[in-house]
Scaffold this motif. Structure first.
Motif, PDB file in Angstrom:
ATOM      1  N   VAL A  93      26.925  48.925  31.292  1.00 42.42           N
ATOM      2  CA  VAL A  93      26.020  49.545  31.592  1.00 42.42           C
ATOM      3  C   VAL A  93      25.359  50.127  32.513  1.00 42.42           C
ATOM      4  N   GLY A  94      24.454  50.014  32.857  1.00 41.83           N
ATOM      5  CA  GLY A  94      24.173  49.376  34.283  1.00 41.83           C
ATOM      6  C   GLY A  94      24.524  50.435  35.082  1.00 41.83           C
ATOM      7  N   VAL A  95      26.522  49.472  35.564  1.00 43.52           N
ATOM      8  CA  VAL A  95      27.263  50.930  36.829  1.00 43.52           C
ATOM      9  C   VAL A  95      26.969  51.613  36.408  1.00 43.52           C
ATOM     10  N   VAL A  96      26.856  52.578  35.265  1.00 43.13           N
ATOM     11  CA  VAL A  96      27.027  53.336  34.859  1.00 43.13           C
ATOM     12  C   VAL A  96      25.921  54.266  34.628  1.00 43.13           C
ATOM     13  N   ASN A 113      46.845  45.078  48.816  1.00 42.95           N
ATOM     14  CA  ASN A 113      45.267  44.931  48.677  1.00 42.95           C
ATOM     15  C   ASN A 113      44.830  45.261  49.797  1.00 42.95           C
ATOM     16  N   LEU A 114      44.590  46.548  49.897  1.00 44.44           N
ATOM     17  CA  LEU A 114      44.033  47.135  50.546  1.00 44.44           C
ATOM     18  C   LEU A 114      43.177  48.731  49.501  1.00 44.44           C
ATOM     19  N   GLU A 115      43.506  48.356  48.934  1.00 43.34           N
ATOM     20  CA  GLU A 115      43.157  49.461  48.017  1.00 43.34           C
ATOM     21  C   GLU A 115      41.508  49.683  47.804  1.00 43.34           C
ATOM     22  N   PRO A 116      40.232  50.425  47.988  1.00 45.56           N
ATOM     23  CA  PRO A 116      38.511  50.912  48.266  1.00 45.56           C
ATOM     24  C   PRO A 116      38.545  50.166  46.722  1.00 45.56           C
ATOM     25  N   SER A 117      37.413  49.580  46.626  1.00 44.62           N
ATOM     26  CA  SER A 117      37.293  49.783  45.040  1.00 44.62           C
ATOM     27  C   SER A 117      36.560  50.570  43.953  1.00 44.62           C
ATOM     28  N   SER A 118      36.595  51.052  43.366  1.00 44.10           N
ATOM     29  CA  SER A 118      36.054  52.601  42.924  1.00 44.10           C
ATOM     30  C   SER A 118      34.393  52.339  43.090  1.00 44.10           C
ATOM     31  N   PRO A 119      33.488  51.876  43.207  1.00 39.18           N
ATOM     32  CA  PRO A 119      32.357  52.131  44.322  1.00 39.18           C
ATOM     33  C   PRO A 119      32.654  52.776  45.716  1.00 39.18           C
ATOM     34  N   LEU A 120      33.064  52.321  46.911  1.00 35.98           N
ATOM     35  CA  LEU A 120      33.567  52.656  47.501  1.00 35.98           C
ATOM     36  C   LEU A 120      34.287  53.835  47.255  1.00 35.98           C
ATOM     37  N   LYS A 121      35.189  54.129  46.760  1.00 37.82           N
ATOM     38  CA  LYS A 121      35.765  55.223  46.248  1.00 37.82           C
ATOM     39  C   LYS A 121      34.643  56.555  46.098  1.00 37.82           C
ATOM     40  N   PHE A 122      33.571  56.254  45.556  1.00 41.62           N
ATOM     41  CA  PHE A 122      32.867  57.428  45.289  1.00 41.62           C
ATOM     42  C   PHE A 122      32.036  57.408  46.618  1.00 41.62           C
ATOM     43  N   LEU A 178      26.202  55.612  51.988  1.00 40.79           N
ATOM     44  CA  LEU A 178      25.582  55.360  52.998  1.00 40.79           C
ATOM     45  C   LEU A 178      24.686  54.114  52.046  1.00 40.79           C
ATOM     46  N   VAL A 179      23.950  54.566  50.777  1.00 40.91           N
ATOM     47  CA  VAL A 179      23.243  53.555  50.460  1.00 40.91           C
ATOM     48  C   VAL A 179      24.401  53.000  49.163  1.00 40.91           C
ATOM     49  N   LEU A 180      25.625  53.720  48.693  1.00 43.28           N
ATOM     50  CA  LEU A 180      26.502  53.709  47.613  1.00 43.28           C
ATOM     51  C   LEU A 180      27.738  52.314  48.630  1.00 43.28           C
ATOM     52  N   MET A 181      27.289  52.786  49.868  1.00 42.59           N
ATOM     53  CA  MET A 181      28.093  51.502  50.349  1.00 42.59           C
ATOM     54  C   MET A 181      27.561  50.120  50.606  1.00 42.59           C
ATOM     55  N   PRO A 191      27.497  44.921  45.058  1.00 39.68           N
ATOM     56  CA  PRO A 191      26.839  44.008  43.970  1.00 39.68           C
ATOM     57  C   PRO A 191      27.548  45.187  42.958  1.00 39.68           C
ATOM     58  N   ILE A 192      27.466  45.867  42.544  1.00 32.45           N
ATOM     59  CA  ILE A 192      27.953  47.040  41.796  1.00 32.45           C
ATOM     60  C   ILE A 192      29.987  46.213  41.288  1.00 32.45           C
ATOM     61  N   ARG A 193      30.477  45.583  42.440  1.00 32.10           N
ATOM     62  CA  ARG A 193      31.661  45.275  42.007  1.00 32.10           C
ATOM     63  C   ARG A 193      31.630  44.000  40.977  1.00 32.10           C
TER      64      ARG A 193
END
Length: 532
Positions: free
Chosen positions: A319-322, A391-400, A515-518, A523-525
Protein backbone atom coordinates in the motif's frame (compact mmCIF):
# COMPACT_ATOMS: atom_id res chain seq x y z
CA UNK A 1 -5.41 8.13 -25.17
CA UNK A 2 -5.35 6.55 -21.77
CA UNK A 3 -3.85 3.10 -21.93
CA UNK A 4 -5.66 2.16 -18.71
CA UNK A 5 -8.83 1.95 -20.81
CA UNK A 6 -7.44 -1.35 -22.02
CA UNK A 7 -7.15 -2.77 -18.52
CA UNK A 8 -10.19 -1.29 -16.79
CA UNK A 9 -12.37 -4.38 -17.08
CA UNK A 10 -9.77 -7.10 -16.79
CA UNK A 11 -10.50 -7.91 -13.21
CA UNK A 12 -14.24 -8.17 -13.69
CA UNK A 13 -14.37 -11.40 -15.65
CA UNK A 14 -16.56 -14.35 -14.82
CA UNK A 15 -15.15 -17.43 -13.13
CA UNK A 16 -12.90 -19.88 -14.92
CA UNK A 17 -15.77 -22.29 -15.65
CA UNK A 18 -17.61 -19.65 -17.68
CA UNK A 19 -18.13 -20.64 -21.32
CA UNK A 20 -18.42 -18.08 -24.10
CA UNK A 21 -21.81 -18.41 -25.72
CA UNK A 22 -23.21 -17.20 -29.03
CA UNK A 23 -21.70 -16.45 -32.40
CA UNK A 24 -17.99 -15.96 -32.83
CA UNK A 25 -16.11 -13.59 -35.13
CA UNK A 26 -12.49 -14.47 -35.87
CA UNK A 27 -12.41 -16.48 -32.67
CA UNK A 28 -13.84 -13.69 -30.51
CA UNK A 29 -17.41 -13.20 -29.27
CA UNK A 30 -19.48 -11.04 -31.63
CA UNK A 31 -20.34 -8.97 -28.59
CA UNK A 32 -16.79 -7.61 -28.75
CA UNK A 33 -17.67 -5.82 -31.98
CA UNK A 34 -20.78 -4.35 -30.36
CA UNK A 35 -18.64 -2.93 -27.58
CA UNK A 36 -15.84 -1.96 -30.00
CA UNK A 37 -18.10 0.34 -32.02
CA UNK A 38 -19.98 1.66 -28.98
CA UNK A 39 -16.69 2.67 -27.37
CA UNK A 40 -15.32 4.00 -30.65
CA UNK A 41 -18.30 6.36 -31.04
CA UNK A 42 -18.26 7.33 -27.36
CA UNK A 43 -14.57 8.26 -27.64
CA UNK A 44 -15.38 10.05 -30.90
CA UNK A 45 -17.88 12.21 -29.03
CA UNK A 46 -15.55 12.77 -26.06
CA UNK A 47 -12.37 13.67 -27.93
CA UNK A 48 -14.23 15.59 -30.62
CA UNK A 49 -15.72 17.92 -28.04
CA UNK A 50 -12.47 18.01 -26.04
CA UNK A 51 -10.55 19.24 -29.09
CA UNK A 52 -12.86 22.26 -29.26
CA UNK A 53 -13.48 22.92 -25.58
CA UNK A 54 -10.76 25.34 -24.51
CA UNK A 55 -10.60 26.93 -27.98
CA UNK A 56 -14.34 27.66 -27.78
CA UNK A 57 -14.10 29.08 -24.27
CA UNK A 58 -11.25 31.45 -25.15
CA UNK A 59 -12.60 32.49 -28.58
CA UNK A 60 -13.98 36.07 -28.74
CA UNK A 61 -17.74 36.46 -28.42
CA UNK A 62 -17.87 38.08 -31.86
CA UNK A 63 -16.60 34.84 -33.41
CA UNK A 64 -19.14 32.69 -31.57
CA UNK A 65 -16.96 31.78 -28.57
CA UNK A 66 -17.51 32.48 -24.90
CA UNK A 67 -14.77 35.09 -24.53
CA UNK A 68 -13.47 33.68 -21.22
CA UNK A 69 -9.94 34.54 -20.12
CA UNK A 70 -7.28 31.83 -20.06
CA UNK A 71 -7.37 31.45 -16.29
CA UNK A 72 -11.12 30.80 -16.17
CA UNK A 73 -11.03 28.56 -19.25
CA UNK A 74 -8.18 26.49 -17.84
CA UNK A 75 -9.97 26.07 -14.52
CA UNK A 76 -13.21 24.94 -16.23
CA UNK A 77 -11.27 22.55 -18.46
CA UNK A 78 -9.47 21.11 -15.43
CA UNK A 79 -12.68 20.70 -13.42
CA UNK A 80 -14.38 19.02 -16.38
CA UNK A 81 -11.50 16.56 -16.87
CA UNK A 82 -11.35 15.89 -13.15
CA UNK A 83 -15.03 15.04 -12.83
CA UNK A 84 -14.90 12.72 -15.85
CA UNK A 85 -12.56 10.49 -13.84
CA UNK A 86 -14.10 11.04 -10.42
CA UNK A 87 -17.60 10.06 -11.53
CA UNK A 88 -16.33 6.75 -12.90
CA UNK A 89 -16.32 5.59 -9.26
CA UNK A 90 -20.03 6.16 -8.47
CA UNK A 91 -20.79 5.07 -12.06
CA UNK A 92 -19.30 1.66 -11.35
CA UNK A 93 -21.12 1.51 -8.01
CA UNK A 94 -24.50 2.25 -9.64
CA UNK A 95 -23.91 -0.50 -12.20
CA UNK A 96 -22.90 -3.06 -9.57
CA UNK A 97 -25.71 -2.35 -7.13
CA UNK A 98 -28.64 -0.88 -8.99
CA UNK A 99 -28.98 -1.40 -12.74
CA UNK A 100 -26.22 -3.62 -14.11
CA UNK A 101 -23.43 -2.97 -16.61
CA UNK A 102 -25.43 -3.04 -19.85
CA UNK A 103 -28.12 -0.62 -18.70
CA UNK A 104 -25.45 1.70 -17.29
CA UNK A 105 -23.80 1.85 -20.71
CA UNK A 106 -27.16 2.51 -22.38
CA UNK A 107 -28.30 5.23 -19.96
CA UNK A 108 -24.82 6.77 -19.92
CA UNK A 109 -24.79 6.97 -23.72
CA UNK A 110 -28.19 8.67 -23.76
CA UNK A 111 -27.07 11.27 -21.22
CA UNK A 112 -23.84 11.93 -23.15
CA UNK A 113 -25.81 12.41 -26.38
CA UNK A 114 -28.15 14.87 -24.67
CA UNK A 115 -25.12 16.72 -23.31
CA UNK A 116 -23.51 17.21 -26.72
CA UNK A 117 -26.76 18.24 -28.37
CA UNK A 118 -27.41 20.67 -25.52
CA UNK A 119 -24.05 22.32 -26.24
CA UNK A 120 -25.06 22.52 -29.92
CA UNK A 121 -28.41 24.26 -29.18
CA UNK A 122 -27.25 27.89 -29.69
CA UNK A 123 -26.07 26.97 -33.20
CA UNK A 124 -29.50 25.55 -34.03
CA UNK A 125 -31.25 28.69 -32.80
CA UNK A 126 -28.76 30.82 -34.75
CA UNK A 127 -29.59 28.98 -37.97
CA UNK A 128 -33.32 29.32 -37.30
CA UNK A 129 -33.09 33.05 -36.51
CA UNK A 130 -33.76 35.70 -39.13
CA UNK A 131 -30.24 37.12 -39.02
CA UNK A 132 -27.86 34.25 -38.26
CA UNK A 133 -24.78 35.92 -39.71
CA UNK A 134 -24.83 39.01 -37.53
CA UNK A 135 -21.90 39.00 -35.08
CA UNK A 136 -22.80 38.89 -31.43
CA UNK A 137 -21.54 41.52 -29.01
CA UNK A 138 -22.58 39.78 -25.82
CA UNK A 139 -23.30 36.34 -24.46
CA UNK A 140 -26.91 35.25 -24.15
CA UNK A 141 -28.33 33.11 -21.40
CA UNK A 142 -28.73 30.28 -23.89
CA UNK A 143 -24.99 30.39 -24.69
CA UNK A 144 -23.95 29.95 -21.08
CA UNK A 145 -26.76 27.67 -19.90
CA UNK A 146 -26.42 25.25 -22.79
CA UNK A 147 -22.64 25.16 -22.41
CA UNK A 148 -22.52 24.40 -18.70
CA UNK A 149 -25.56 22.11 -18.71
CA UNK A 150 -24.07 20.21 -21.64
CA UNK A 151 -20.76 19.74 -19.80
CA UNK A 152 -22.55 18.49 -16.69
CA UNK A 153 -24.58 15.96 -18.69
CA UNK A 154 -21.48 14.69 -20.53
CA UNK A 155 -19.64 14.23 -17.22
CA UNK A 156 -22.58 12.33 -15.69
CA UNK A 157 -23.03 10.13 -18.76
CA UNK A 158 -19.33 9.36 -19.10
CA UNK A 159 -19.21 8.35 -15.44
CA UNK A 160 -21.93 5.79 -16.14
CA UNK A 161 -20.64 4.48 -19.46
CA UNK A 162 -16.85 4.54 -19.34
CA UNK A 163 -15.97 2.15 -16.49
CA UNK A 164 -18.79 -0.28 -17.21
CA UNK A 165 -18.32 -0.91 -20.92
CA UNK A 166 -14.76 -2.08 -20.22
CA UNK A 167 -16.08 -4.38 -17.51
CA UNK A 168 -18.47 -6.00 -20.02
CA UNK A 169 -15.51 -6.72 -22.31
CA UNK A 170 -13.92 -8.55 -19.39
CA UNK A 171 -17.04 -10.64 -18.91
CA UNK A 172 -17.00 -11.88 -22.51
CA UNK A 173 -14.05 -14.17 -21.72
CA UNK A 174 -13.18 -16.74 -19.09
CA UNK A 175 -10.51 -15.46 -16.72
CA UNK A 176 -7.97 -17.98 -18.01
CA UNK A 177 -8.75 -17.43 -21.69
CA UNK A 178 -5.69 -16.87 -23.86
CA UNK A 179 -7.81 -14.65 -26.13
CA UNK A 180 -8.75 -12.20 -23.43
CA UNK A 181 -5.76 -9.88 -23.79
CA UNK A 182 -6.21 -9.91 -27.56
CA UNK A 183 -9.85 -8.96 -27.07
CA UNK A 184 -8.88 -5.97 -24.96
CA UNK A 185 -6.29 -4.97 -27.55
CA UNK A 186 -8.99 -4.98 -30.25
CA UNK A 187 -11.30 -2.99 -27.97
CA UNK A 188 -8.48 -0.52 -27.28
CA UNK A 189 -8.00 -0.01 -31.01
CA UNK A 190 -11.62 1.19 -31.17
CA UNK A 191 -10.81 3.79 -28.52
CA UNK A 192 -7.95 5.17 -30.58
CA UNK A 193 -9.85 5.06 -33.87
CA UNK A 194 -12.57 7.25 -32.37
CA UNK A 195 -10.02 9.55 -30.75
CA UNK A 196 -8.12 9.88 -34.03
CA UNK A 197 -11.12 10.66 -36.26
CA UNK A 198 -13.07 12.93 -33.92
CA UNK A 199 -10.77 15.99 -33.60
CA UNK A 200 -10.40 16.15 -37.39
CA UNK A 201 -14.12 15.79 -38.11
CA UNK A 202 -15.41 18.07 -35.34
CA UNK A 203 -12.73 20.74 -35.87
CA UNK A 204 -13.56 20.85 -39.57
CA UNK A 205 -17.23 21.64 -38.87
CA UNK A 206 -16.26 24.08 -36.12
CA UNK A 207 -14.63 26.27 -38.79
CA UNK A 208 -18.16 27.22 -39.85
CA UNK A 209 -19.77 27.19 -36.39
CA UNK A 210 -18.50 25.92 -33.04
CA UNK A 211 -21.87 24.38 -32.31
CA UNK A 212 -21.77 22.28 -35.46
CA UNK A 213 -18.65 20.64 -34.05
CA UNK A 214 -20.42 19.94 -30.76
CA UNK A 215 -23.42 18.62 -32.66
CA UNK A 216 -21.25 16.22 -34.67
CA UNK A 217 -19.79 14.88 -31.42
CA UNK A 218 -23.35 14.21 -30.23
CA UNK A 219 -24.23 12.57 -33.54
CA UNK A 220 -21.27 10.22 -33.03
CA UNK A 221 -22.58 9.11 -29.65
CA UNK A 222 -26.04 8.70 -31.14
CA UNK A 223 -24.58 6.38 -33.79
CA UNK A 224 -22.95 4.39 -31.02
CA UNK A 225 -26.26 4.05 -29.18
CA UNK A 226 -28.11 2.89 -32.29
CA UNK A 227 -25.63 0.15 -33.11
CA UNK A 228 -25.43 -0.83 -29.41
CA UNK A 229 -29.19 -1.39 -29.33
CA UNK A 230 -29.35 -3.13 -32.74
CA UNK A 231 -26.56 -5.59 -31.90
CA UNK A 232 -27.26 -6.04 -28.17
CA UNK A 233 -28.35 -9.64 -28.82
CA UNK A 234 -24.64 -10.50 -28.99
CA UNK A 235 -24.29 -9.44 -25.34
CA UNK A 236 -26.92 -11.83 -24.05
CA UNK A 237 -25.79 -13.36 -20.76
CA UNK A 238 -23.17 -10.76 -19.83
CA UNK A 239 -23.45 -7.46 -18.00
CA UNK A 240 -26.94 -8.20 -16.68
CA UNK A 241 -28.20 -7.23 -13.23
CA UNK A 242 -29.77 -9.86 -10.99
CA UNK A 243 -32.59 -8.48 -8.88
CA UNK A 244 -32.43 -9.29 -5.14
CA UNK A 245 -34.29 -12.44 -4.26
CA UNK A 246 -35.18 -11.61 -0.65
CA UNK A 247 -37.24 -8.75 0.71
CA UNK A 248 -34.44 -7.30 2.85
CA UNK A 249 -32.12 -6.88 -0.14
CA UNK A 250 -34.97 -5.48 -2.23
CA UNK A 251 -35.71 -2.85 0.39
CA UNK A 252 -32.03 -2.00 0.60
CA UNK A 253 -31.86 -1.54 -3.18
CA UNK A 254 -34.96 0.65 -3.11
CA UNK A 255 -33.34 2.89 -0.50
CA UNK A 256 -30.21 3.18 -2.64
CA UNK A 257 -32.28 4.11 -5.68
CA UNK A 258 -34.08 6.77 -3.64
CA UNK A 259 -30.72 8.11 -2.45
CA UNK A 260 -29.49 8.40 -6.05
CA UNK A 261 -32.67 10.23 -7.08
CA UNK A 262 -32.35 12.56 -4.08
CA UNK A 263 -28.75 13.33 -5.07
CA UNK A 264 -29.87 14.15 -8.61
CA UNK A 265 -32.63 16.44 -7.31
CA UNK A 266 -30.11 18.28 -5.10
CA UNK A 267 -27.77 18.61 -8.10
CA UNK A 268 -30.63 19.95 -10.24
CA UNK A 269 -31.49 22.53 -7.55
CA UNK A 270 -27.86 23.69 -7.38
CA UNK A 271 -27.70 24.00 -11.18
CA UNK A 272 -30.98 25.93 -11.21
CA UNK A 273 -29.67 28.31 -8.53
CA UNK A 274 -26.57 28.90 -10.65
CA UNK A 275 -28.57 29.60 -13.80
CA UNK A 276 -30.93 31.91 -11.91
CA UNK A 277 -27.87 33.72 -10.50
CA UNK A 278 -28.96 32.99 -6.94
CA UNK A 279 -25.47 31.65 -6.34
CA UNK A 280 -22.28 32.57 -8.17
CA UNK A 281 -19.47 30.17 -8.95
CA UNK A 282 -15.81 31.05 -9.40
CA UNK A 283 -14.23 28.18 -11.42
CA UNK A 284 -10.68 29.28 -10.56
CA UNK A 285 -11.38 29.24 -6.80
CA UNK A 286 -13.25 25.92 -7.03
CA UNK A 287 -10.33 24.36 -8.94
CA UNK A 288 -7.87 25.51 -6.26
CA UNK A 289 -10.04 24.14 -3.45
CA UNK A 290 -10.64 20.87 -5.32
CA UNK A 291 -6.91 20.22 -5.54
CA UNK A 292 -6.61 20.51 -1.78
CA UNK A 293 -9.70 18.37 -1.17
CA UNK A 294 -8.45 15.56 -3.43
CA UNK A 295 -5.03 15.57 -1.74
CA UNK A 296 -6.59 15.42 1.75
CA UNK A 297 -9.06 12.68 0.75
CA UNK A 298 -6.26 10.59 -0.76
CA UNK A 299 -4.05 11.01 2.31
CA UNK A 300 -6.86 10.14 4.74
CA UNK A 301 -7.81 7.08 2.68
CA UNK A 302 -4.27 5.72 2.64
CA UNK A 303 -3.83 6.39 6.37
CA UNK A 304 -7.10 4.58 7.07
CA UNK A 305 -6.04 1.55 5.01
CA UNK A 306 -2.58 1.45 6.59
CA UNK A 307 -3.61 1.80 10.23
CA UNK A 308 -7.24 0.65 10.39
CA UNK A 309 -7.48 -1.70 7.41
CA UNK A 310 -6.38 -4.82 9.28
CA UNK A 311 -3.42 -5.42 6.95
CA UNK A 312 -0.34 -7.49 7.61
CA UNK A 313 3.18 -6.12 7.25
CA UNK A 314 3.61 -7.23 3.63
CA UNK A 315 0.29 -5.67 2.58
CA UNK A 316 1.16 -2.39 4.30
CA UNK A 317 4.41 -2.19 2.34
CA UNK A 318 2.54 -2.67 -0.92
CA UNK A 319 0.00 0.00 0.00
CA UNK A 320 2.95 2.30 0.69
CA UNK A 321 4.11 1.69 -2.87
CA UNK A 322 0.64 2.59 -4.19
CA UNK A 323 0.86 5.85 -2.20
CA UNK A 324 4.17 6.69 -3.87
CA UNK A 325 2.81 5.83 -7.31
CA UNK A 326 -0.24 8.04 -6.63
CA UNK A 327 2.02 11.08 -6.27
CA UNK A 328 4.11 10.39 -9.37
CA UNK A 329 1.03 9.47 -11.40
CA UNK A 330 -0.57 12.83 -10.54
CA UNK A 331 2.60 14.62 -11.63
CA UNK A 332 2.65 12.76 -14.95
CA UNK A 333 -1.00 13.44 -15.83
CA UNK A 334 -0.67 17.10 -14.83
CA UNK A 335 1.78 17.39 -17.72
CA UNK A 336 0.25 14.94 -20.16
CA UNK A 337 -3.23 16.49 -19.96
CA UNK A 338 -1.82 19.79 -21.23
CA UNK A 339 -2.57 18.33 -24.66
CA UNK A 340 -6.17 19.52 -24.65
CA UNK A 341 -5.47 22.82 -22.91
CA UNK A 342 -2.20 24.79 -23.16
CA UNK A 343 -0.82 22.80 -26.11
CA UNK A 344 -4.13 23.14 -27.93
CA UNK A 345 -3.99 26.91 -27.41
CA UNK A 346 -0.36 26.95 -28.57
CA UNK A 347 -1.42 25.22 -31.78
CA UNK A 348 -4.07 27.87 -32.37
CA UNK A 349 -2.14 30.99 -31.38
CA UNK A 350 1.54 30.39 -32.05
CA UNK A 351 1.84 27.65 -34.69
CA UNK A 352 2.17 28.21 -38.43
CA UNK A 353 -0.73 26.06 -39.64
CA UNK A 354 -0.95 27.30 -43.23
CA UNK A 355 -0.25 24.58 -45.81
CA UNK A 356 -0.64 25.40 -49.52
CA UNK A 357 -2.86 28.34 -48.65
CA UNK A 358 -5.13 26.36 -46.30
CA UNK A 359 -5.04 26.88 -42.54
CA UNK A 360 -5.14 23.59 -40.63
CA UNK A 361 -7.64 23.79 -37.74
CA UNK A 362 -5.85 23.74 -34.39
CA UNK A 363 -7.97 20.81 -33.21
CA UNK A 364 -6.38 18.53 -35.81
CA UNK A 365 -3.27 18.33 -33.63
CA UNK A 366 -5.32 16.49 -30.99
CA UNK A 367 -5.32 13.43 -33.29
CA UNK A 368 -1.53 13.10 -33.27
CA UNK A 369 -1.36 11.21 -29.97
CA UNK A 370 -3.80 8.58 -31.23
CA UNK A 371 -1.82 8.10 -34.44
CA UNK A 372 1.35 7.53 -32.44
CA UNK A 373 -0.43 5.17 -30.03
CA UNK A 374 -1.65 3.03 -32.94
CA UNK A 375 1.83 3.00 -34.49
CA UNK A 376 3.97 2.45 -31.41
CA UNK A 377 1.86 0.48 -28.90
CA UNK A 378 2.71 -2.86 -30.61
CA UNK A 379 6.39 -1.86 -30.67
CA UNK A 380 6.46 -1.10 -26.94
CA UNK A 381 4.65 -4.34 -26.12
CA UNK A 382 7.13 -6.36 -28.20
CA UNK A 383 10.06 -4.46 -26.69
CA UNK A 384 9.08 -5.32 -23.10
CA UNK A 385 8.59 -8.98 -24.06
CA UNK A 386 12.00 -9.11 -25.77
CA UNK A 387 13.74 -7.47 -22.81
CA UNK A 388 11.97 -9.83 -20.40
CA UNK A 389 13.29 -12.86 -22.30
CA UNK A 390 16.81 -11.48 -21.80
CA UNK A 391 16.14 -10.61 -18.14
CA UNK A 392 16.65 -6.94 -19.00
CA UNK A 393 13.10 -5.66 -18.58
CA UNK A 394 13.02 -2.57 -16.31
CA UNK A 395 11.07 -2.81 -13.08
CA UNK A 396 7.66 -1.15 -12.92
CA UNK A 397 8.97 1.84 -10.89
CA UNK A 398 11.68 2.38 -13.51
CA UNK A 399 9.08 2.32 -16.30
CA UNK A 400 7.18 4.95 -14.34
CA UNK A 401 10.36 7.02 -14.12
CA UNK A 402 11.03 6.66 -17.87
CA UNK A 403 7.50 7.88 -18.55
CA UNK A 404 8.09 11.05 -16.51
CA UNK A 405 11.47 11.75 -18.14
CA UNK A 406 10.04 11.26 -21.65
CA UNK A 407 7.18 13.61 -20.79
CA UNK A 408 9.76 16.16 -19.63
CA UNK A 409 11.71 15.85 -22.89
CA UNK A 410 8.50 16.64 -24.74
CA UNK A 411 8.08 19.84 -22.73
CA UNK A 412 11.73 20.70 -23.33
CA UNK A 413 10.86 20.71 -27.03
CA UNK A 414 7.98 23.07 -26.19
CA UNK A 415 10.40 25.36 -24.34
CA UNK A 416 12.23 26.04 -27.60
CA UNK A 417 8.94 26.38 -29.49
CA UNK A 418 7.77 28.91 -26.87
CA UNK A 419 11.02 30.86 -27.32
CA UNK A 420 10.19 31.21 -31.00
CA UNK A 421 6.65 32.34 -30.16
CA UNK A 422 7.90 34.83 -27.56
CA UNK A 423 10.19 36.37 -30.21
CA UNK A 424 7.14 37.19 -32.33
CA UNK A 425 7.43 34.40 -34.90
CA UNK A 426 5.14 31.42 -35.48
CA UNK A 427 6.53 28.01 -34.60
CA UNK A 428 6.56 25.22 -37.15
CA UNK A 429 4.03 22.39 -36.59
CA UNK A 430 6.99 20.02 -36.21
CA UNK A 431 7.58 21.27 -32.69
CA UNK A 432 4.15 20.08 -31.53
CA UNK A 433 4.44 16.80 -33.44
CA UNK A 434 7.77 15.97 -31.75
CA UNK A 435 6.32 16.99 -28.36
CA UNK A 436 3.36 14.64 -28.81
CA UNK A 437 5.74 11.86 -29.92
CA UNK A 438 7.70 12.02 -26.66
CA UNK A 439 4.50 12.36 -24.65
CA UNK A 440 3.14 9.22 -26.32
CA UNK A 441 6.35 7.34 -25.50
CA UNK A 442 5.94 8.49 -21.90
CA UNK A 443 2.32 7.36 -21.83
CA UNK A 444 3.20 3.93 -23.21
CA UNK A 445 5.91 3.56 -20.57
CA UNK A 446 3.80 4.60 -17.59
CA UNK A 447 0.08 4.21 -18.21
CA UNK A 448 -0.18 0.46 -18.97
CA UNK A 449 1.91 -0.23 -15.88
CA UNK A 450 -0.03 2.01 -13.51
CA UNK A 451 -3.44 0.39 -13.25
CA UNK A 452 -2.13 -3.13 -13.72
CA UNK A 453 0.42 -2.64 -10.93
CA UNK A 454 -2.17 -1.02 -8.66
CA UNK A 455 -4.43 -4.07 -8.90
CA UNK A 456 -1.50 -6.39 -8.17
CA UNK A 457 -0.33 -4.42 -5.14
CA UNK A 458 -3.78 -3.81 -3.64
CA UNK A 459 -4.85 -5.97 -0.68
CA UNK A 460 -7.68 -8.28 -1.77
CA UNK A 461 -10.35 -6.49 0.22
CA UNK A 462 -9.31 -3.10 -1.16
CA UNK A 463 -8.78 -3.88 -4.87
CA UNK A 464 -11.74 -1.84 -6.10
CA UNK A 465 -10.91 1.10 -3.88
CA UNK A 466 -7.24 1.07 -4.90
CA UNK A 467 -8.29 1.13 -8.55
CA UNK A 468 -10.40 4.12 -7.63
CA UNK A 469 -7.32 5.81 -6.17
CA UNK A 470 -5.48 5.32 -9.47
CA UNK A 471 -8.25 7.20 -11.25
CA UNK A 472 -8.25 9.78 -8.47
CA UNK A 473 -4.56 10.43 -9.28
CA UNK A 474 -5.51 11.03 -12.94
CA UNK A 475 -8.35 13.31 -11.82
CA UNK A 476 -5.94 15.32 -9.70
CA UNK A 477 -3.40 15.53 -12.50
CA UNK A 478 -6.08 16.63 -14.97
CA UNK A 479 -7.22 19.37 -12.61
CA UNK A 480 -3.65 20.62 -12.12
CA UNK A 481 -3.19 20.55 -15.91
CA UNK A 482 -6.12 22.89 -16.40
CA UNK A 483 -4.84 25.28 -13.76
CA UNK A 484 -1.35 25.30 -15.29
CA UNK A 485 -2.84 26.00 -18.72
CA UNK A 486 -4.28 29.27 -17.45
CA UNK A 487 -0.78 30.62 -16.91
CA UNK A 488 1.13 28.82 -19.66
CA UNK A 489 -0.97 29.67 -22.68
CA UNK A 490 0.45 33.06 -23.64
CA UNK A 491 -2.92 34.78 -23.74
CA UNK A 492 -1.45 38.22 -22.94
CA UNK A 493 1.82 39.94 -23.83
CA UNK A 494 3.10 39.42 -20.29
CA UNK A 495 2.06 35.74 -20.28
CA UNK A 496 3.69 35.22 -23.68
CA UNK A 497 7.02 36.56 -22.42
CA UNK A 498 6.83 34.19 -19.45
CA UNK A 499 5.67 31.15 -21.45
CA UNK A 500 9.15 29.66 -22.13
CA UNK A 501 9.93 29.77 -18.41
CA UNK A 502 6.56 28.15 -17.63
CA UNK A 503 7.40 25.22 -19.91
CA UNK A 504 10.91 25.02 -18.46
CA UNK A 505 9.40 24.82 -14.96
CA UNK A 506 7.28 21.88 -16.12
CA UNK A 507 10.45 20.23 -17.49
CA UNK A 508 12.25 20.65 -14.15
CA UNK A 509 9.24 19.29 -12.25
CA UNK A 510 8.51 16.16 -14.28
CA UNK A 511 12.13 15.26 -15.11
CA UNK A 512 13.10 15.92 -11.49
CA UNK A 513 10.27 13.65 -10.35
CA UNK A 514 11.47 10.97 -12.80
CA UNK A 515 15.05 11.16 -11.52
CA UNK A 516 13.88 10.97 -7.90
CA UNK A 517 11.82 7.89 -8.77
CA UNK A 518 14.88 6.31 -10.43
CA UNK A 519 16.88 6.85 -7.25
CA UNK A 520 14.26 5.21 -5.03
CA UNK A 521 13.26 2.51 -7.54
CA UNK A 522 15.25 -0.25 -5.80
CA UNK A 523 13.81 0.39 -2.31
CA UNK A 524 10.32 0.54 -3.86
CA UNK A 525 10.98 -2.70 -5.69
CA UNK A 526 11.87 -4.39 -2.38
CA UNK A 527 8.63 -3.13 -0.81
CA UNK A 528 6.70 -4.70 -3.69
CA UNK A 529 7.76 -8.22 -2.63
CA UNK A 530 6.81 -10.82 -5.21
CA UNK A 531 4.92 -8.36 -7.44
CA UNK A 532 6.70 -7.45 -10.68
Amino acid sequence: MKKEDQFLGKHNAPNENFEIEGAQLFGHPKGLMTLFFTEMWERFSYYGMRALLILFMTAPIATGGLGFDDQTSGAIYGLYSMFVYLLALPGGWIADRLVGLKKSVWYGGIIITLGHFTMALPGLFSVMSSAPDLPKDQLTGLDLYSFFLGLILIVLGTGLLKPNISSIVGQLYPENSSKRDAGFSIFYMGINMGAFLAPIACSTLAIYDWHLGFGLAGFGMLMGLIQYKLTSKHLRGVGDFTLPENEIESRKRSKLINAVWLSLVVLAIIIACFFLEIISIDPTAIAAVSNTVIAIVALLFFLYVLFLGGLNSDEKKKVGVVMVLFVFSSIFWSGFEQAGSSLNLFAERFTDRVVMGWEIPAGYFQSINSIFIILFAPFFGAMWVMLAKKNLEPSSPLKFAFGLVLLGIGFLVMYFAAKIAASGDLAAPTWLVITYLFHTFGELSLSPVGLSLTTKLAPKKFVGQMMGMWFLSIAMGSLIAGRIAGGASGGTAEALSKMPDQYLLIVYTVVGAGLVLMLIAKPIRRLMGNVH
